[in-house]
Design a protein around this motif. Structure first.
Motif, mmCIF file in Angstrom:
data_model
loop_
_atom_site.group_PDB
_atom_site.id
_atom_site.type_symbol
_atom_site.label_atom_id
_atom_site.label_comp_id
_atom_site.label_asym_id
_atom_site.label_seq_id
_atom_site.Cartn_x
_atom_site.Cartn_y
_atom_site.Cartn_z
ATOM 1 N N LEU A 161 33.283 55.349 37.072
ATOM 2 C CA LEU A 161 33.818 54.711 35.866
ATOM 3 C C LEU A 161 34.979 53.786 36.229
ATOM 4 N N GLU A 162 35.844 54.264 37.142
ATOM 5 C CA GLU A 162 36.996 53.482 37.575
ATOM 6 C C GLU A 162 36.523 52.190 38.262
ATOM 7 N N ASP A 163 35.505 52.334 39.122
ATOM 8 C CA ASP A 163 34.935 51.178 39.822
ATOM 9 C C ASP A 163 34.418 50.145 38.829
ATOM 10 N N TYR A 164 33.695 50.632 37.842
ATOM 11 C CA TYR A 164 33.105 49.721 36.869
ATOM 12 C C TYR A 164 34.193 48.976 36.093
ATOM 13 N N LEU A 165 35.201 49.740 35.637
ATOM 14 C CA LEU A 165 36.245 49.133 34.799
ATOM 15 C C LEU A 165 37.115 48.152 35.586
ATOM 16 N N LYS A 166 37.299 48.432 36.895
ATOM 17 C CA LYS A 166 38.188 47.574 37.687
ATOM 18 C C LYS A 166 37.437 46.442 38.380
ATOM 19 N N GLU A 167 36.305 46.798 39.014
ATOM 20 C CA GLU A 167 35.613 45.819 39.855
ATOM 21 C C GLU A 167 34.579 45.009 39.094
ATOM 22 N N GLU A 168 33.746 45.726 38.304
ATOM 23 C CA GLU A 168 32.632 45.038 37.661
ATOM 24 C C GLU A 168 33.090 44.259 36.421
ATOM 25 N N SER A 169 33.767 44.951 35.546
ATOM 26 C CA SER A 169 34.110 44.305 34.274
ATOM 27 C C SER A 169 35.476 43.609 34.321
ATOM 28 N N ASP A 170 36.313 44.016 35.288
ATOM 29 C CA ASP A 170 37.658 43.467 35.422
ATOM 30 C C ASP A 170 38.518 43.719 34.166
ATOM 31 N N TRP A 171 38.230 44.858 33.476
ATOM 32 C CA TRP A 171 38.995 45.189 32.262
ATOM 33 C C TRP A 171 40.342 45.833 32.600
ATOM 34 N N LEU A 172 40.397 46.509 33.722
ATOM 35 C CA LEU A 172 41.639 47.201 34.090
ATOM 36 C C LEU A 172 42.178 46.633 35.405
ATOM 37 N N HIS A 174 44.008 46.584 39.237
ATOM 38 C CA HIS A 174 44.011 47.479 40.391
ATOM 39 C C HIS A 174 45.336 48.213 40.443
ATOM 40 N N ARG A 175 45.341 49.289 41.187
ATOM 41 C CA ARG A 175 46.558 50.089 41.275
ATOM 42 C C ARG A 175 47.720 49.255 41.856
ATOM 43 N N GLU A 176 47.416 48.404 42.876
ATOM 44 C CA GLU A 176 48.483 47.603 43.497
ATOM 45 C C GLU A 176 49.080 46.629 42.479
ATOM 46 N N GLN A 177 48.172 46.007 41.693
ATOM 47 C CA GLN A 177 48.650 45.063 40.669
ATOM 48 C C GLN A 177 49.538 45.796 39.651
ATOM 49 N N LEU A 178 49.082 46.974 39.302
ATOM 50 C CA LEU A 178 49.833 47.756 38.310
ATOM 51 C C LEU A 178 51.197 48.150 38.871
ATOM 52 N N ASN A 179 51.199 48.542 40.166
ATOM 53 C CA ASN A 179 52.464 48.923 40.794
ATOM 54 C C ASN A 179 53.433 47.732 40.826
ATOM 55 N N ASP A 180 52.897 46.525 41.201
ATOM 56 C CA ASP A 180 53.741 45.319 41.223
ATOM 57 C C ASP A 180 54.328 45.061 39.847
ATOM 58 N N TYR A 181 53.471 45.208 38.834
ATOM 59 C CA TYR A 181 53.921 44.951 37.463
ATOM 60 C C TYR A 181 55.016 45.941 37.051
#
Lengths: 211, 267
Positions: A161-172, A174-181
């Motif tokens: 589910l995590e793969d789909y939401l992050k990689e396929e659909s780009d809805w969420l 990545h953890r690194e992006q979130l950490n930077d934010y």
């Protein structure tokens, strides 16, 4: 609100008392840690009915009553969620178990949460007393395999589910992006606080020179 | 005499409390001379003493343990307390009170019936109870204890067999300390008409048959069913407790009112 018949509440408290004391007898370490908490009174609020139970440790024995007496810690939840807490242990570090609200003295709450988290009830030994060693071992092995499969299936589903939401659909993100934010937010917050402190210091200086 | 399965009003003259002036009192649905009731009740309990516990479990399907559990919970008994368990019979309540009062406390198991007291004492001794329990053969109407002596007095399924209930309640009031609590656990009046019918049917058909098969005595269990119907209902007993001097009198209906737990405080 529905008021249960005292007979039902007495049946509930008697069953729970029996189950908890049997469970703790299978993990003497937890019973000792519980005793070390001193005269602790734990309240259970069973939702959605208006049923309250009080648990007190008395000479190594948990006494459960239906009386609404003052307690140090209160656990509120449905019978199902409270039962899952006992049999499955806590599933988060922040709360004890989803669906269970906990209130009371924070130190005692943390100590109780730690005891529940570390519960290691030897169900196989209990089963062996009833069924004998071999059937108990057979059933316990099956049960452990089922739990492992369940855990693996749960993790696998979460990863997919995590793969789909992050990689396929780009809805969420990545953890690194979130950490930077989150780090940026922290920096802005820190800078804002410093600015606020500087303004207050200047304001105080102005007030002082005017007087 | 009323027929089984029907509700019979309280006898008008003694109000079911065995006033000596009326000369007769009820024994089940029968009227007997006041002096005879004690003897007749004694015969009932001599007859059933050995099978009393088994019959209790059978008749109530084990629920009597829950009624007693709730009674003990409501008692507020703590370590070092002195407790009097009147009509204590085979000692169910005494055992629980004994655990609560601890080695420095005292529980007095009192019963008017020697057979019941012997069964109770043997049972408690067999289970390792003893240090904080005293056994006294006593009539609830003339308790052989000093005034203001106990923290809690209980009487479970015994008051309906007492000839002069008002006198017994006054005695319980006398021996309690100020602030002490009286608990009366007794059969009462169900609060649902359907339950009442089912309960009457069960009481007057199944109970005597069970009594005959298990204890070899159907008459005693016929008396049990009748005596329950002759016992004051919830509100009447509450009023009687108030008249005996208790305050904060209240009751909890259990299992739809088949049993009620009355409590009162000595001011």
């Amino acid at each position: 609100m529905f008021q249960p018949d005292p007979t039902l509440l007495a049946a509930l408290s008697a069953s729970l008392e029996l189950a908890l004391n049997r469970a703790l007898a299978l993990d003497p370490g937890s019973l000792q840690r519980l005793a070390a908490l001193g005269e602790l009174a734990i309240g259970l609020e069973l939702q959605p009915v208006d049923a309250k139970l009080s648990i007190r440790l008395d000479a190594g024995f948990l006494r459960i009553t239906t009386l609404d007496t003052p307690t140090d810690i209160t656990l509120a939840g449905t019978p199902l969620s409270l039962g899952r807490l006992l049999f499955e242990g806590p599933s988060t570090d922040l709360g004890i178990h989803p669906g269970v609200q906990i209130s009371g003295n924070p130190e005692q709450v943390n100590a109780l949460a730690a005891i529940v988290r570390d519960l290691e009830i030897d169900w196989e030994a209990a089963l062996a007393d009833i069924l004998g060693d071999i059937p108990a071992h057979f059933l316990a092995r099956r049960w452990r395999r089922l739990q492992q499969w369940q855990k693996h299936a749960h993790q696998s589903l979460a990863m997919t589910l995590e793969d789909y939401l992050k990689e396929e659909s780009d809805w969420l993100p990545h953890r690194e992006q979130l950490n930077d934010y989150m780090e940026s937010v922290d920096r802005v917050q820190q800078a804002t606080e410093q600015l606020e402190a500087r303004i207050m210091q200047l304001q105080a200086h102005i007030d002082k020179t005017q007087t | 005499m009323s027929q089984p399965g029907t509700r019979t009003p309280q006898p008008a003259a003694p109000s079911g409390n065995g006033s000596a002036q009326a000369h007769t009192t009820h024994f089940g649905y029968r009227q007997v001379p006041v002096g005879e009731k004690v003897q007749r009740v004694a015969e009932v309990f001599h007859s059933v003493a050995q099978k009393y516990d088994m019959m209790n479990d059978l008749m109530s399907m084990g629920i009597h343990r829950l009624w007693k559990r709730f009674t003990v919970e409501l008692s507020g008994v703590r370590k070092n307390h002195k407790v009097l368990d009147i009509a204590g019979g085979t000692g169910d309540l005494t055992m629980k009170f004994s655990d609560l009062v601890g080695p420095q406390g005292t529980v007095v198991l009192a019963d008017i019936n020697a057979s019941m007291l012997k069964v109770g004492r043997d049972r408690l001794v067999d289970r390792g109870y003893g240090n904080n329990i005293e056994y006294v053969q006593a009539n609830a109407e003339q308790l052989p204890f000093p005034d203001n002596h106990f923290n809690c007095v209980s009487i479970a399924f015994g008051l309906r067999n007492v000839t002069d209930k008002d006198q017994a309640l006054r005695e319980m009031h006398r021996v309690l300390k100020p602030g002490g609590r009286l608990l009366v656990l007794e059969f009462s009046k169900p609060n649902n008409p359907l339950l009442t019918k089912a309960y009457d049917l069960y009481s007057f058909t199944a109970l005597p048959v069970m009594g005959k098969l298990i204890a070899g005595d159907s008459d005693s269990y016929q008396y049990l069913a009748e005596s329950i119907r002759m016992h004051p209902d919830q509100e009447t007993l509450k009023q009687m407790m108030s008249e005996a001097g208790f305050v904060n009198c209240r009751y909890h209906n259990m299992t739809g009112g088949i049993v009620a737990l009355h409590s009162g405080i000595k001011p």
